[in-house]
Design an enzyme around this catalytic site. Sequence first.
Site, PDB file in Angstrom:
ATOM      1  N   GLY A  12       0.809  -1.221   0.000  1.00  0.00           N
ATOM      2  CA  GLY A  12       0.000   0.000   0.000  1.00  0.00           C
ATOM      3  C   GLY A  12       0.842   1.270   0.000  1.00  0.00           C
ATOM      4  O   GLY A  12       2.071   1.231  -0.144  1.00  0.00           O
ATOM      5  N   ASN A  34      -3.121  -8.560   0.987  1.00  0.00           N
ATOM      6  CA  ASN A  34      -4.121  -9.258   0.172  1.00  0.00           C
ATOM      7  C   ASN A  34      -4.416  -8.502  -1.131  1.00  0.00           C
ATOM      8  O   ASN A  34      -5.272  -8.916  -1.898  1.00  0.00           O
ATOM      9  CB  ASN A  34      -5.407  -9.515   0.970  1.00  0.00           C
ATOM     10  N   LEU A  35      -3.722  -7.393  -1.344  1.00  0.00           N
ATOM     11  CA  LEU A  35      -3.845  -6.565  -2.558  1.00  0.00           C
ATOM     12  C   LEU A  35      -5.265  -6.042  -2.762  1.00  0.00           C
ATOM     13  O   LEU A  35      -5.653  -5.712  -3.876  1.00  0.00           O
ATOM     14  CB  LEU A  35      -3.350  -7.313  -3.805  1.00  0.00           C
ATOM     15  N   SER A 126      -3.934   6.546  14.203  1.00  0.00           N
ATOM     16  CA  SER A 126      -4.300   7.748  13.456  1.00  0.00           C
ATOM     17  C   SER A 126      -4.661   8.881  14.411  1.00  0.00           C
ATOM     18  O   SER A 126      -5.157   8.641  15.526  1.00  0.00           O
ATOM     19  CB  SER A 126      -5.526   7.420  12.591  1.00  0.00           C
ATOM     20  N   TYR A 150     -14.301   3.404  11.609  1.00  0.00           N
ATOM     21  CA  TYR A 150     -12.863   3.354  11.309  1.00  0.00           C
ATOM     22  C   TYR A 150     -12.055   3.813  12.526  1.00  0.00           C
ATOM     23  O   TYR A 150     -11.150   3.127  12.996  1.00  0.00           O
ATOM     24  CB  TYR A 150     -12.538   4.238  10.086  1.00  0.00           C
ATOM     25  N   LYS A 154      -9.445   1.712  15.280  1.00  0.00           N
ATOM     26  CA  LYS A 154      -8.080   2.082  15.697  1.00  0.00           C
ATOM     27  C   LYS A 154      -7.997   2.144  17.226  1.00  0.00           C
ATOM     28  O   LYS A 154      -7.028   1.676  17.834  1.00  0.00           O
ATOM     29  CB  LYS A 154      -7.687   3.443  15.106  1.00  0.00           C
ATOM     30  N   ASN A 180      -1.662  13.855   8.695  1.00  0.00           N
ATOM     31  CA  ASN A 180      -2.152  13.647   7.323  1.00  0.00           C
ATOM     32  C   ASN A 180      -1.016  13.355   6.343  1.00  0.00           C
ATOM     33  O   ASN A 180      -0.382  14.294   5.832  1.00  0.00           O
ATOM     34  CB  ASN A 180      -2.944  14.867   6.864  1.00  0.00           C
ATOM     35  N   ARG A 232      -5.052  21.289   8.664  1.00  0.00           N
ATOM     36  CA  ARG A 232      -4.512  19.972   9.028  1.00  0.00           C
ATOM     37  C   ARG A 232      -2.985  20.009   9.030  1.00  0.00           C
ATOM     38  O   ARG A 232      -2.362  20.857   8.396  1.00  0.00           O
ATOM     39  CB  ARG A 232      -4.945  18.899   8.004  1.00  0.00           C
ATOM     40  N   ARG A 293     -18.183  18.883   5.413  1.00  0.00           N
ATOM     41  CA  ARG A 293     -18.344  17.428   5.381  1.00  0.00           C
ATOM     42  C   ARG A 293     -18.673  16.967   6.807  1.00  0.00           C
ATOM     43  O   ARG A 293     -17.943  17.308   7.746  1.00  0.00           O
ATOM     44  CB  ARG A 293     -17.026  16.785   4.909  1.00  0.00           C
TER      45      ARG A 293
HETATM   46  P1  NAD Z   1      -3.401   1.510   1.861  1.00  0.00           P
HETATM   47  O1  NAD Z   1      -4.806   1.077   1.622  1.00  0.00           O
HETATM   48  O2  NAD Z   1      -2.639   2.052   0.706  1.00  0.00           O
HETATM   49  O3  NAD Z   1      -2.572   0.291   2.492  1.00  0.00           O
HETATM   50  C1  NAD Z   1      -3.161  -0.742   3.233  1.00  0.00           C
HETATM   51  C2  NAD Z   1      -2.693  -2.062   2.611  1.00  0.00           C
HETATM   52  O4  NAD Z   1      -3.221  -3.146   3.359  1.00  0.00           O
HETATM   53  C3  NAD Z   1      -3.165  -2.247   1.168  1.00  0.00           C
HETATM   54  O5  NAD Z   1      -2.081  -2.648   0.372  1.00  0.00           O
HETATM   55  C4  NAD Z   1      -4.230  -3.341   1.266  1.00  0.00           C
HETATM   56  O6  NAD Z   1      -4.267  -4.137   0.099  1.00  0.00           O
HETATM   57  C5  NAD Z   1      -3.754  -4.118   2.471  1.00  0.00           C
HETATM   58  N1  NAD Z   1      -4.814  -4.796   3.220  1.00  0.00           N
HETATM   59  C6  NAD Z   1      -6.021  -4.303   3.591  1.00  0.00           C
HETATM   60  N2  NAD Z   1      -6.712  -5.218   4.306  1.00  0.00           N
HETATM   61  C7  NAD Z   1      -5.905  -6.312   4.398  1.00  0.00           C
HETATM   62  C8  NAD Z   1      -6.059  -7.580   5.018  1.00  0.00           C
HETATM   63  N3  NAD Z   1      -7.193  -7.903   5.669  1.00  0.00           N
HETATM   64  N4  NAD Z   1      -5.036  -8.462   4.900  1.00  0.00           N
HETATM   65  C9  NAD Z   1      -3.907  -8.161   4.220  1.00  0.00           C
HETATM   66  N5  NAD Z   1      -3.723  -6.977   3.619  1.00  0.00           N
HETATM   67  C10 NAD Z   1      -4.709  -6.058   3.714  1.00  0.00           C
HETATM   68  O7  NAD Z   1      -3.428   2.545   3.074  1.00  0.00           O
HETATM   69  P2  NAD Z   1      -2.281   3.469   3.661  1.00  0.00           P
HETATM   70  O8  NAD Z   1      -2.667   4.867   3.415  1.00  0.00           O
HETATM   71  O9  NAD Z   1      -0.962   2.999   3.233  1.00  0.00           O
HETATM   72  O10 NAD Z   1      -2.513   3.197   5.216  1.00  0.00           O
HETATM   73  C11 NAD Z   1      -1.764   2.213   5.915  1.00  0.00           C
HETATM   74  C12 NAD Z   1      -2.243   2.172   7.362  1.00  0.00           C
HETATM   75  O11 NAD Z   1      -2.099   3.455   7.948  1.00  0.00           O
HETATM   76  C13 NAD Z   1      -3.711   1.789   7.531  1.00  0.00           C
HETATM   77  O12 NAD Z   1      -3.823   0.971   8.687  1.00  0.00           O
HETATM   78  C14 NAD Z   1      -4.391   3.112   7.785  1.00  0.00           C
HETATM   79  O13 NAD Z   1      -5.561   2.992   8.549  1.00  0.00           O
HETATM   80  C15 NAD Z   1      -3.315   3.860   8.548  1.00  0.00           C
HETATM   81  N6  NAD Z   1      -3.446   5.316   8.421  1.00  0.00           N
HETATM   82  C16 NAD Z   1      -3.447   5.886   7.182  1.00  0.00           C
HETATM   83  C17 NAD Z   1      -3.608   7.255   7.042  1.00  0.00           C
HETATM   84  C18 NAD Z   1      -3.648   7.916   5.693  1.00  0.00           C
HETATM   85  O14 NAD Z   1      -4.113   9.038   5.603  1.00  0.00           O
HETATM   86  N7  NAD Z   1      -3.188   7.286   4.629  1.00  0.00           N
HETATM   87  C19 NAD Z   1      -3.750   8.050   8.202  1.00  0.00           C
HETATM   88  C20 NAD Z   1      -3.718   7.435   9.449  1.00  0.00           C
HETATM   89  C21 NAD Z   1      -3.568   6.059   9.549  1.00  0.00           C
HETATM   90  C1  UD1 Z   2      -9.046  12.009   7.095  1.00  0.00           C
HETATM   91  C2  UD1 Z   2      -9.873  10.987   7.826  1.00  0.00           C
HETATM   92  C3  UD1 Z   2      -9.250  10.704   9.171  1.00  0.00           C
HETATM   93  C4  UD1 Z   2      -7.776  10.316   9.031  1.00  0.00           C
HETATM   94  C5  UD1 Z   2      -7.071  11.454   8.316  1.00  0.00           C
HETATM   95  C6  UD1 Z   2      -5.594  11.194   8.134  1.00  0.00           C
HETATM   96  C7  UD1 Z   2     -12.114  11.471   6.956  1.00  0.00           C
HETATM   97  C8  UD1 Z   2     -13.466  12.017   7.264  1.00  0.00           C
HETATM   98  N1  UD1 Z   2     -11.225  11.522   7.972  1.00  0.00           N
HETATM   99  O1  UD1 Z   2      -9.199  13.194   7.806  1.00  0.00           O
HETATM  100  O2  UD1 Z   2      -9.923   9.653   9.819  1.00  0.00           O
HETATM  101  O3  UD1 Z   2      -7.202  10.114  10.287  1.00  0.00           O
HETATM  102  O4  UD1 Z   2      -7.684  11.629   7.036  1.00  0.00           O
HETATM  103  O5  UD1 Z   2      -5.343  10.598   6.939  1.00  0.00           O
HETATM  104  O6  UD1 Z   2     -11.854  10.973   5.873  1.00  0.00           O
HETATM  105  N2  UD1 Z   2     -11.239  18.455   2.028  1.00  0.00           N
HETATM  106  C9  UD1 Z   2     -11.900  19.214   1.102  1.00  0.00           C
HETATM  107  N3  UD1 Z   2     -12.262  18.626  -0.088  1.00  0.00           N
HETATM  108  C10 UD1 Z   2     -11.991  17.321  -0.376  1.00  0.00           C
HETATM  109  C11 UD1 Z   2     -11.296  16.539   0.587  1.00  0.00           C
HETATM  110  C12 UD1 Z   2     -10.948  17.150   1.789  1.00  0.00           C
HETATM  111  O7  UD1 Z   2     -12.169  20.395   1.321  1.00  0.00           O
HETATM  112  O8  UD1 Z   2     -12.360  16.838  -1.468  1.00  0.00           O
HETATM  113  C13 UD1 Z   2     -10.807  19.103   3.300  1.00  0.00           C
HETATM  114  C14 UD1 Z   2     -11.382  18.480   4.546  1.00  0.00           C
HETATM  115  O9  UD1 Z   2     -12.615  19.078   4.884  1.00  0.00           O
HETATM  116  C15 UD1 Z   2     -10.262  18.763   5.566  1.00  0.00           C
HETATM  117  C16 UD1 Z   2      -8.983  18.720   4.727  1.00  0.00           C
HETATM  118  O10 UD1 Z   2      -9.408  18.930   3.375  1.00  0.00           O
HETATM  119  O11 UD1 Z   2     -10.409  20.046   6.087  1.00  0.00           O
HETATM  120  C17 UD1 Z   2      -8.265  17.396   4.793  1.00  0.00           C
HETATM  121  O12 UD1 Z   2      -9.182  16.351   4.495  1.00  0.00           O
HETATM  122  P1  UD1 Z   2      -8.725  14.828   4.387  1.00  0.00           P
HETATM  123  O13 UD1 Z   2      -7.571  14.722   3.474  1.00  0.00           O
HETATM  124  O14 UD1 Z   2      -9.930  14.009   4.066  1.00  0.00           O
HETATM  125  O15 UD1 Z   2      -8.192  14.470   5.845  1.00  0.00           O
HETATM  126  P2  UD1 Z   2      -8.913  14.617   7.267  1.00  0.00           P
HETATM  127  O16 UD1 Z   2     -10.225  15.268   7.178  1.00  0.00           O
HETATM  128  O17 UD1 Z   2      -7.935  15.222   8.192  1.00  0.00           O
END
Ligand code: NAD
Ligand code: UD1
Length: 339
Positions: A12, A34-35, A126, A150, A154, A180, A232, A293
């Site tokens: 991911g 699991n892709l 998160s 979600y 966590k 973020n 953010r 939102r």
């Molecule tokens: P992502 O979806 O790109 O990566 C997650 C990966 O896990 C994917 O490759 C998916 O195929 C795999 N996966 C999902 N369910 C699975 C399962 N049951 N078994 C095996 N593989 C599985 O997401 P990401 O942005 O890289 O996020 C990674 C982690 O960080 C997640 O746990 C997410 O909740 C956490 N996180 C992400 C953000 C963000 O904004 N991206 C913010 C806070 C926390």
């Molecule tokens: C999202 C997740 C949060 C996660 C965090 C970190 C949601 C509701 N919350 O929050 O659980 O921990 O990412 O990855 O998805 N925005 C717009 N237009 C858009 C998209 C976003 O105006 O099309 C604004 C949002 O209102 C916010 C900011 O951009 O003010 C960032 O949004 P986003 O990237 O979705 O992140 P979070 O809201 O912080």
Amino acid sequence: MPGKILVTGGAGYIGSHTTLLLLEAGYQVVVVDNLSNSSLESLRRVENLTGKEVVFYKADIREKDKLISIFEEHQIDGVVHFAGLKAVGESTQIPLEYYEQNVYGTVSLLKVMQQFNCLRIVFSSSATVYGDPATVPITEDFPVSATNPYGRSKLYIEEIMRDLAISNDAWNIILLRYFNPIGAHDSGQIGEDPQGIPNNLMPYISQVAVGKRDKLSVFGGDYPTIDGTGVRDYIHVVDLSDAHVKAIQKIESLNGVSTFNLGTGKGYSVLQMVDAFKEGAGKAVPYEIVERRPGDIAECWADASLAEKILGWKASRGLQEMVNDTWRWQSSNPNGYKN
Ligand code: NAD
Ligand code: UD1
């Protein structure tokens, strides 16, 4: 001394960047994914960039038998656990899927780790666990809460890991609370590849800039912030990934559960992000201010000084670098990993 690390969800967005940095730091990496939300192409590119091999298993973390055979085959020194579902809106539609994959999936992984006496894990939590914080910046001792399945998944996982550490003090557990994550590796070879319409701001902006979408909807222009739009703490994915390498390097010395915020400590509004993108990419990003939102908060940024003190980690990449790297990835891979 570097060893062998199991990375769940390693194909991911954050997992592929972390896999790359772990390989560069001298670790061997075994990925289980699991892709469901990624493609193997990300890891092929990681191998090309590093010249090192990634051992890959297409498996679901809920499949204990498969995990057991992986642990039988490899002597795993520690686990970095990214696998799970992450879309807030979707989690309100299919909550059981979120509890099964995130909570049950983590329990399944922890049981197998326990069976093999592998007791070191770094977990992706998160900033969503802080709910709507009373003040900013946020420190790790702020009260936690959840407003959607979600976020609740966590929080449950964090609590489960605390229970586990109480049951056996040989566990070393690091909970990383991400703010973020945005940006991409500076090669432009790996980055975020969201399926369908992006939920998050940065991938949406970059798809508007590349011409895949008409305009950005700005969710709310009447927040009590610098310009009325949400603020953010955006953090470069390579800085974030580097924190995982530091966590793995330090984990043996941190007994029980340690919790760290990962952010830059700076907040930017939606309109400031649009401006930064215009400057970095040289592309206008048409936008329209629409309703807030549901569930969004006005502003949120981290106090990440604990991670600096304990892990020796600090984000070093600024906003313009985040934007430039996002754009390099998006413009050279307009369809993500497809083609
Ligand atoms: P992502 O979806 O790109 O990566 C997650 C990966 O896990 C994917 O490759 C998916 O195929 C795999 N996966 C999902 N369910 C699975 C399962 N049951 N078994 C095996 N593989 C599985 O997401 P990401 O942005 O890289 O996020 C990674 C982690 O960080 C997640 O746990 C997410 O909740 C956490 N996180 C992400 C953000 C963000 O904004 N991206 C913010 C806070 C926390
Ligand atoms: C999202 C997740 C949060 C996660 C965090 C970190 C949601 C509701 N919350 O929050 O659980 O921990 O990412 O990855 O998805 N925005 C717009 N237009 C858009 C998209 C976003 O105006 O099309 C604004 C949002 O209102 C916010 C900011 O951009 O003010 C960032 O949004 P986003 O990237 O979705 O992140 P979070 O809201 O912080």
